[in-house]
Design an enzyme around this catalytic site. Structure first.
Site, PDB file in Angstrom:
ATOM      1  N   SER A   1       0.872  -1.118  -0.001  1.00 39.26           N
ATOM      2  CA  SER A   1       0.155  -0.012  -0.087  1.00 39.26           C
ATOM      3  C   SER A   1       0.808   1.107  -0.059  1.00 39.26           C
ATOM      4  O   SER A   1       0.498   2.257  -0.108  1.00 39.26           O
ATOM      5  CB  SER A   1      -0.984  -0.095   1.445  1.00 39.26           C
TER       6      SER A   1
ATOM      7  N   SER B   1      -0.146  -4.090  10.782  1.00 38.25           N
ATOM      8  CA  SER B   1      -0.698  -3.970  12.001  1.00 38.25           C
ATOM      9  C   SER B   1      -2.304  -4.313  11.659  1.00 38.25           C
ATOM     10  O   SER B   1      -2.988  -3.194  11.730  1.00 38.25           O
ATOM     11  CB  SER B   1      -0.651  -2.620  12.613  1.00 38.25           C
TER      12      SER B   1
HETATM   13  N1  LIG Z   1       2.163 -14.025   5.007  1.00 37.77           N
HETATM   14  C1  LIG Z   1       2.792 -12.968   4.870  1.00 37.77           C
HETATM   15  N2  LIG Z   1       1.753 -11.818   5.159  1.00 37.77           N
HETATM   16  C2  LIG Z   1       2.099 -10.594   5.538  1.00 37.77           C
HETATM   17  N3  LIG Z   1       3.265 -10.164   5.157  1.00 37.77           N
HETATM   18  C3  LIG Z   1       4.157 -10.999   4.851  1.00 37.77           C
HETATM   19  C4  LIG Z   1       3.963 -12.295   4.805  1.00 37.77           C
HETATM   20  N4  LIG Z   1       5.058 -12.850   4.505  1.00 37.77           N
HETATM   21  C5  LIG Z   1       6.252 -12.027   4.401  1.00 37.77           C
HETATM   22  N5  LIG Z   1       5.517 -10.719   4.623  1.00 37.77           N
HETATM   23  C6  LIG Z   1       6.409  -9.549   4.718  1.00 37.77           C
HETATM   24  O1  LIG Z   1       6.347  -8.994   6.081  1.00 37.77           O
HETATM   25  C7  LIG Z   1       5.872  -7.753   5.986  1.00 37.77           C
HETATM   26  C8  LIG Z   1       4.857  -7.328   7.109  1.00 37.77           C
HETATM   27  O2  LIG Z   1       5.230  -7.594   8.298  1.00 37.77           O
HETATM   28  P1  LIG Z   1       4.470  -6.714   9.515  1.00 37.77           P
HETATM   29  O3  LIG Z   1       5.348  -7.033  10.642  1.00 37.77           O
HETATM   30  O4  LIG Z   1       4.138  -5.353   9.040  1.00 37.77           O
HETATM   31  O5  LIG Z   1       3.170  -7.510   9.367  1.00 37.77           O
HETATM   32  S1  LIG Z   1       2.074  -7.455  10.814  1.00 37.77           S
HETATM   33  O6  LIG Z   1       1.903  -6.153  11.308  1.00 37.77           O
HETATM   34  O7  LIG Z   1       2.613  -8.252  11.821  1.00 37.77           O
HETATM   35  O8  LIG Z   1       0.773  -8.166  10.235  1.00 37.77           O
HETATM   36  C9  LIG Z   1       5.418  -7.381   4.806  1.00 37.77           C
HETATM   37  O9  LIG Z   1       6.004  -6.193   4.300  1.00 37.77           O
HETATM   38  P2  LIG Z   1       5.211  -5.021   3.669  1.00 37.77           P
HETATM   39  O10 LIG Z   1       5.025  -5.519   2.249  1.00 37.77           O
HETATM   40  O11 LIG Z   1       6.242  -3.798   3.804  1.00 37.77           O
HETATM   41  O12 LIG Z   1       3.992  -4.587   4.292  1.00 37.77           O
HETATM   42  C10 LIG Z   1       5.797  -8.523   3.732  1.00 37.77           C
HETATM   43  O13 LIG Z   1       7.065  -8.023   3.121  1.00 37.77           O
HETATM   44  N1  LIG Z   2       1.662   6.042  -4.543  1.00 39.18           N
HETATM   45  C1  LIG Z   2       2.279   5.152  -5.208  1.00 39.18           C
HETATM   46  N2  LIG Z   2       1.914   4.933  -6.524  1.00 39.18           N
HETATM   47  C2  LIG Z   2       2.600   3.869  -7.112  1.00 39.18           C
HETATM   48  N3  LIG Z   2       3.307   2.956  -6.792  1.00 39.18           N
HETATM   49  C3  LIG Z   2       3.718   3.172  -5.454  1.00 39.18           C
HETATM   50  C4  LIG Z   2       3.303   4.304  -4.478  1.00 39.18           C
HETATM   51  N4  LIG Z   2       3.708   3.937  -3.302  1.00 39.18           N
HETATM   52  C5  LIG Z   2       4.548   2.893  -3.322  1.00 39.18           C
HETATM   53  N5  LIG Z   2       4.645   2.419  -4.372  1.00 39.18           N
HETATM   54  C6  LIG Z   2       5.247   1.156  -4.966  1.00 39.18           C
HETATM   55  O1  LIG Z   2       4.605   0.106  -4.436  1.00 39.18           O
HETATM   56  C7  LIG Z   2       5.555  -1.013  -3.891  1.00 39.18           C
HETATM   57  C8  LIG Z   2       5.303  -1.294  -2.392  1.00 39.18           C
HETATM   58  O2  LIG Z   2       5.568   0.253  -1.809  1.00 39.18           O
HETATM   59  P1  LIG Z   2       5.985  -0.087  -0.099  1.00 39.18           P
HETATM   60  O3  LIG Z   2       6.325   1.316   0.144  1.00 39.18           O
HETATM   61  O4  LIG Z   2       7.100  -0.995  -0.096  1.00 39.18           O
HETATM   62  O5  LIG Z   2       4.847  -0.520   0.583  1.00 39.18           O
HETATM   63  P2  LIG Z   2       4.647  -1.264   1.850  1.00 39.18           P
HETATM   64  O6  LIG Z   2       5.632  -0.802   2.809  1.00 39.18           O
HETATM   65  O7  LIG Z   2       3.010  -0.908   2.295  1.00 39.18           O
HETATM   66  O8  LIG Z   2       4.637  -2.731   1.663  1.00 39.18           O
HETATM   67  C9  LIG Z   2       6.815  -0.368  -4.120  1.00 39.18           C
HETATM   68  O9  LIG Z   2       7.402  -0.784  -5.385  1.00 39.18           O
HETATM   69  C10 LIG Z   2       6.743   1.272  -4.277  1.00 39.18           C
HETATM   70  O10 LIG Z   2       7.584   1.897  -5.142  1.00 39.18           O
END
Ligand SMILES: Nc1ncnc2c1ncn2[C@@H]1O[C@H](COP(=O)(O)OS(=O)(=O)O)[C@@H](OP(=O)(O)O)[C@H]1O
Ligand SMILES: Nc1ncnc2c1ncn2[C@@H]1O[C@H](COP(=O)(O)OP(=O)(O)O)[C@@H](O)[C@H]1O
Length: 138
Positions: free
Chosen positions: A29, A99
């Site tokens: 997101s 979260s």
């Molecule tokens: N099964 C599964 N579900 C969700 N997320 C996964 C999973 N496996 C790996 N990851 C990676 O872990 C990141 C999320 O960790 P968080 O500590 O933010 O999760 S939580 O708040 O405890 O739900 C999340 O990072 P973000 O993509 O930045 O959100 C993922 O890259």
């Molecule tokens: N506003 C946006 N528009 C398009 N792509 C985005 C935007 N914000 C983030 N991204 C892209 O989406 C992907 C996920 O972003 P990220 O910041 O790592 O999200 P999260 O931490 O919630 O997983 C990355 O490749 C990032 O470059």
């Protein structure tokens, strides 16, 4: 006798208010991107911040935790405690974690003085996050 330094002393030194900015939302997101941009903006204005990113914290402090519901609860609890310490130190702590549970976020909020926990929800549709999915979770 040594007089302990308190949060107001540190805030005065740093010229900022210690607080927690909690970014919640689905994977993909944009939580980390917003946290990074915010931290840069604050830095340019002379404000110290520190990012606690779920993705990173799960490689160290929380590497014993999985993604089952009870472990996510513990993950948020621990990060909430660390974020509280950062805020008390005078830092602007930017926590970005999925979260998913409102109750856990509310518990983190309750650890801090009123107004020192700012929650940001990344309101991005699931299909958009799925379309990005840079970590191949789908
Ligand atoms: N099964 C599964 N579900 C969700 N997320 C996964 C999973 N496996 C790996 N990851 C990676 O872990 C990141 C999320 O960790 P968080 O500590 O933010 O999760 S939580 O708040 O405890 O739900 C999340 O990072 P973000 O993509 O930045 O959100 C993922 O890259
Ligand atoms: N506003 C946006 N528009 C398009 N792509 C985005 C935007 N914000 C983030 N991204 C892209 O989406 C992907 C996920 O972003 P990220 O910041 O790592 O999200 P999260 O931490 O919630 O997983 C990355 O490749 C990032 O470059």
């Amino acid at each position: 006798m040594c007089a302990p330094l308190k949060k107001p002393d540190r805030q005065k030194l740093l010229q900022q208010r210690g607080c927690v900015i909690w970014i919640t939302g689905l994977s993909g997101s944009g939580k980390s991107s917003v946290a990074c941009a915010l931290s840069q903006m604050l830095y340019q204005r002379g404000k110290l911040s520190y990012i606690l990113d779920g993705d990173n914290v799960r490689h160290g402090l929380n590497r014993d935790l999985s993604f089952k519901a009870e472990d996510r609860v513990e993950n948020i609890r621990r990060v909430g405690e660390v974020a509280k310490l950062f805020a008390d130190s005078g830092f602007i702590c930017i926590a970005c974690l999925i979260s998913p549970y409102k109750r856990d976020r509310a518990a983190c909020r309750a650890m801090l003085p009123t107004g020192d926990f700012i929650e940001v929800f990344m309101d991005v549709p699931l299909r958009v996050c799925e379309g990005r999915d840079p970590k191949g979770l789908v």
